[in-house]
Scaffold this active site. Structure first.
Site, short mmCIF file in Angstrom:
data_model
loop_
_atom_site.label_atom_id
_atom_site.label_comp_id
_atom_site.label_asym_id
_atom_site.label_seq_id
_atom_site.Cartn_x
_atom_site.Cartn_y
_atom_site.Cartn_z
N LYS A 134 0.64 -1.09 0.08
CA LYS A 134 0.08 -0.04 -0.04
C LYS A 134 0.89 1.21 -0.25
O LYS A 134 1.70 1.39 0.97
CB LYS A 134 -0.94 0.05 1.28
CG LYS A 134 -1.91 -0.97 1.25
CD LYS A 134 -3.34 -0.50 0.45
CE LYS A 134 -4.38 -1.21 0.82
NZ LYS A 134 -5.44 -1.00 -0.18
N LYS A 236 -13.00 -6.48 -7.10
CA LYS A 236 -13.50 -6.74 -5.80
C LYS A 236 -15.01 -7.10 -5.79
O LYS A 236 -15.90 -6.12 -5.70
CB LYS A 236 -13.11 -5.51 -5.08
CG LYS A 236 -11.67 -5.43 -4.92
CD LYS A 236 -11.20 -4.11 -4.07
CE LYS A 236 -9.70 -3.94 -3.86
NZ LYS A 236 -9.22 -2.36 -3.49
#
Length: 323
Positions: A134, A236
């Site tokens: 991230k 997702k």
């Protein structure tokens, strides 16, 4: 004879799990169980705060409405709420035995924080070394330096990076400046570096760092197409919708020559095992992005292989609807 049960779960999170702007203290969601004769099917409905368009309460109302029709023998269309459409389509697919049982339990480890910890995790990885980092939580320059150090230290490492649209174009350039151009090809993709798609496209073409679409996939005007500098789309399912919608996106991506990555929205272990099955079915050549279970303090109903976390059983869950 059809029966349906809706359970609600709440699992404490490990400290330090931060979404866009808030700390996530618990992961809350619904599990649905459909039963028809001897057959049953499960699904998970768990909108992700700050990312899903719907709240958990809204999802529960929509799920109860759909289930009421289903137990009465009425086949309804997919819900317009993505998390509800995904969970109910999984339950139906299990019931009809159309969701294959074989699963892809490989996961690109999610690395945050200390670079020394990342080294230990990555060096222990068997086979293809793919990890996710991230970026965008700290200074862009710091992110660039960490990525450069990792790629330099581990020559067989490929990184997936996720910026969640957190950078201006100037900050994205600041990141790229600290990543050696000779190493940039080992960044498989950087998900949505900039606040707009146009800036992200320009960034990819100017720096040679490939990008992937993530948030864009869920926007009404998005079309899957081959573009210079675009390597992948991230799917997702909790945020995208039904299994049929996921299948459509994967097919469109592959036709356009893009990689499609099935990825987690921090579902419980039950939802994650279903995502692993979906990945084995639709994207067998691609390591899925499912390394989120360790953010939680427990598993729910179905365990992930070899996880040491305690398992919450159906008997420990609250029933919110049953017919």
């Amino acid at each position: 004879m059809r029966t349906a049960t809706l359970y609600r779960y709440s699992v404490p999170m490990e400290a330090g799990v931060i979404l866009r702007h808030q700390r996530l203290k618990s992961r809350d969601g619904l599990l649905v169980k459909l039963q028809q004769g001897e057959l049953s099917g499960w699904g998970e409905i768990a909108p992700l705060p700050e990312f899903s368009q719907e709240t958990l309460d809204q999802a529960q109302v929509a799920a109860e409405c759909w289930l009421q029709h289903w137990v009465s023998g009425v086949e309804s269309d997919d819900s317009v709420l993505p998390s509800v459409a995904f969970g109910l389509s999984c339950a139906q697919a299990e019931l009809k035995q159309t969701l294959p049982l074989s699963a892809d339990y490989r996961k690109a480890p999610l690395c945050t924080g200390d670079p020394d910890e990342l080294f230990a995790v990555l060096q222990a990885l068997p086979g293809e070394k793919v990890a996710k980092v991230k970026v965008g939580l700290y200074e862009a320059v710091r992110d660039g330096m960490i990525v450069n150090v990792l790629l330099e230290a581990l020559p067989d490492l490929t990184l997936r990076l996720d910026a969640n649209r957190s950078w201006s174009r100037a900050k994205a350039d600041g990141f790229a400046k600290y990543v050696n151009p000779a190493l940039r090809s080992r960044i498989a993709f950087l998900e949505e570096p900039c606040k707009t798609r146009a800036e992200s496209r320009e960034f990819a073409q100017d720096t040679g760092i490939a990008i992937a679409w993530d948030e864009s996939v869920r926007e009404a005007d998005f079309q899957v197409e081959a573009e210079p500098g675009v390597a992948a789309i991230v799917i997702k399912p909790t945020l995208v919708g039904s299994l049929a919608r996921c299948q459509q996106l994967v097919q469109q991506a592959h036709q356009a020559g893009l990689v499609a990555v099935i990825s987690s929205s921090i579902e419980s272990s039950l939802g994650l095992t279903q995502l692993a099955r979906l990945a084995a079915w639709l994207t067998p050549a691609t390591v899925p992005g499912l390394d989120t279970l360790d953010l939680m303090q427990a598993q729910v109903v179905r365990p992930w292989p070899d996880s040491p976390l305690p398992l919450i059983t159906t008997e420990q869950l609250g029933v919110v609807w049953h017919r």
